[in-house]
Design a protein around this motif. Structure first.
Motif, mmCIF file in Angstrom:
data_model
loop_
_atom_site.group_PDB
_atom_site.id
_atom_site.type_symbol
_atom_site.label_atom_id
_atom_site.label_comp_id
_atom_site.label_asym_id
_atom_site.label_seq_id
_atom_site.Cartn_x
_atom_site.Cartn_y
_atom_site.Cartn_z
ATOM 1 N N ARG A 292 44.588 47.353 24.544
ATOM 2 C CA ARG A 292 45.680 47.936 25.320
ATOM 3 C C ARG A 292 46.774 48.550 24.454
ATOM 4 N NH1 ARG A 292 43.297 43.948 27.830
ATOM 5 N NH2 ARG A 292 43.252 43.813 30.118
ATOM 6 N N ALA B 113 38.364 47.826 36.874
ATOM 7 C CA ALA B 113 37.939 49.189 36.548
ATOM 8 C C ALA B 113 38.614 49.681 35.272
ATOM 9 C CB ALA B 113 38.259 50.122 37.714
ATOM 10 N N SER B 114 39.922 49.423 35.162
ATOM 11 C CA SER B 114 40.635 49.820 33.936
ATOM 12 C C SER B 114 40.102 49.074 32.723
ATOM 13 C CB SER B 114 42.135 49.555 34.108
ATOM 14 O OG SER B 114 42.679 50.347 35.140
ATOM 15 N N GLU B 115 39.810 47.784 32.911
ATOM 16 C CA GLU B 115 39.261 46.983 31.819
ATOM 17 C C GLU B 115 37.899 47.520 31.393
ATOM 18 O OE1 GLU B 115 39.472 43.673 29.114
ATOM 19 O OE2 GLU B 115 40.963 44.643 30.404
ATOM 20 N N VAL C 298 40.170 55.223 40.013
ATOM 21 C CA VAL C 298 40.935 54.637 38.914
ATOM 22 C C VAL C 298 40.309 54.945 37.565
ATOM 23 C CG1 VAL C 298 41.670 52.446 37.872
ATOM 24 C CG2 VAL C 298 41.852 52.776 40.337
ATOM 25 N N ALA C 299 38.998 54.841 37.487
ATOM 26 C CA ALA C 299 38.303 54.958 36.203
ATOM 27 C C ALA C 299 37.037 55.791 36.367
ATOM 28 C CB ALA C 299 37.970 53.578 35.657
ATOM 29 N N GLN D 289 36.834 50.567 31.707
ATOM 30 C CA GLN D 289 37.042 51.847 31.044
ATOM 31 C C GLN D 289 37.494 51.654 29.597
ATOM 32 O OE1 GLN D 289 40.188 54.543 32.588
ATOM 33 N NE2 GLN D 289 38.535 56.040 32.799
ATOM 34 N N GLN D 290 38.356 50.672 29.366
ATOM 35 C CA GLN D 290 38.853 50.405 28.018
ATOM 36 C C GLN D 290 37.758 49.860 27.103
ATOM 37 O OE1 GLN D 290 42.055 47.698 28.823
ATOM 38 N NE2 GLN D 290 43.569 49.302 29.131
ATOM 39 N N VAL E 209 33.101 55.297 34.785
ATOM 40 C CA VAL E 209 32.643 53.920 34.595
ATOM 41 C C VAL E 209 31.377 53.682 35.418
ATOM 42 C CG1 VAL E 209 33.173 51.501 35.124
ATOM 43 C CG2 VAL E 209 34.887 52.936 34.020
ATOM 44 N N VAL F 198 37.276 52.268 42.510
ATOM 45 C CA VAL F 198 36.953 52.265 41.082
ATOM 46 C C VAL F 198 36.804 53.690 40.553
ATOM 47 C CG1 VAL F 198 35.180 51.645 39.382
ATOM 48 C CG2 VAL F 198 35.897 49.985 41.122
ATOM 49 N N ARG G 144 40.658 47.343 40.952
ATOM 50 C CA ARG G 144 41.397 48.330 40.141
ATOM 51 C C ARG G 144 41.582 47.819 38.717
ATOM 52 N NH1 ARG G 144 44.934 48.859 44.799
ATOM 53 N NH2 ARG G 144 44.553 50.846 45.872
ATOM 54 N N TRP G 145 42.020 46.565 38.607
ATOM 55 C CA TRP G 145 42.257 46.006 37.277
ATOM 56 C C TRP G 145 40.956 45.971 36.482
ATOM 57 C CZ3 TRP G 145 40.716 42.257 33.975
ATOM 58 C CH2 TRP G 145 41.569 41.924 32.928
#
Length: 284
Positions: A172, A22-24, A75-76, A26-27, A79, A72, A19-20
């Protein structure tokens, strides 16, 4: 295209890592590479049931990767995700997969494949030999709008951590706290011992000025990142763990002068990996 590699084994910590990551991804616009390593070639597998056991292990690996990919996607969405099921030990598998990546992400424990990566020999090998920065995802799940906290002691490694911290804070829209921790001298015990002449307030001011000087070029490069400097009394690990309760990311280097960015074979980084309440980014 940058790549973020994440080790998954189906355990809750590895799903949190996915999850973490996936967010990274996406960013940063990175491709996410899910890696699962499995071993099946134990002595019993060399007899008639070996083929069946290998097929079972491969099927389970593919299921684990598919489950992680579903997480994933939730969450994003959007991606790009790649899946890699490889035979062998998890440490070497991640090191090889991360050879051209921008980051390797793992949970803090698991089911033996990628389990306890940074709590035993496999994880220590990853952290000390990985070709890319390593993130250990641990601590509370809701990171909120916390700061990016960077341990800085002026060593080359901690300056690399500072650069990574500014990039992370900018991505962020978070504030950055640069931390210098040290232990003021204690009064001498016994007789015939000369007292230590030490102006703590003066030393604090000197260290704060040094921090401001180190941050100056990065503040200019990232003018939208709000920054703070903190000179704290105490052991570096304890100070950083304390700050982790409200941070969204801790950033440290792999080696330093001993006050903040200690080596991963030493106490500071190991204590962060064991006790931090937020993900830990270890910059090589």
């Amino acid at each position: 295209m940058t790549r973020i590699v994440v080790g998954v084994d189906g355990s809750d910590p590895s799903i949190a890592a996915a999850r973490w990551a996936a967010s990274e991804a996406q960013q940063t616009g990175a491709t996410l590479v899910l890696v699962h390593a499995f071993e099946w070639d134990w002595p019993a597998a060399r007899f008639d049931g070996g083929t069946v056991l290998r097929e079972w292990a491969e099927q389970k690996a593919n299921t684990t990767l598919a489950d992680a990919a579903s997480v994933v996607a939730a969450v994003a969405p959007g991606v790009t995700v790649e899946r890699k099921a490889v035979t062998g030990s998890p440490g070497p598998a991640l090191i090889e997969a991360g050879a051209d990546s921008s980051m390797i992400v793992v949970g803090n424990r698991g089911r033996g494949g990628f389990g306890s990566l940074l709590l035993g020999s496999v994880g220590q090998r990853l952290a000390t030999h990985a070709p890319a920065p390593v993130v250990v995802v641990r601590g509370r799940r809701d990171l909120g709008n916390g700061a990016v906290v960077v341990g800085v002691d002026g060593s080359p490694s901690s300056l690399d951590a500072l650069a990574a911290g500014f990039r992370a804070a900018a991505a962020r829209s978070a504030r950055l706290i640069a931390v210098r921790a040290y232990l003021p001298p204690t009064p001498p015990w016994g007789v015939n011992v000369e007292p230590v002449v030490y102006d703590v307030a003066e030393r604090d001011a000197e260290l704060k000025a040094e921090l401001d000087e180190l941050l100056a070029p990065w503040r200019e490069k990232f003018p939208d990142v709000a920054t703070e400097t903190l000179v704290a009394h105490g052991g570096a690990a304890g100070v950083l763990v304390g700050l982790s309760h409200t941070a969204q990311l801790l950033v440290v280097g792999t080696c330093g002068h001993g006050s903040v960015a200690g080596t991963l074979t030493g106490s500071v980084a190991l204590q962060l990996v064991h006790h931090a309440d937020a993900p830990v980014l270890i910059v090589r």
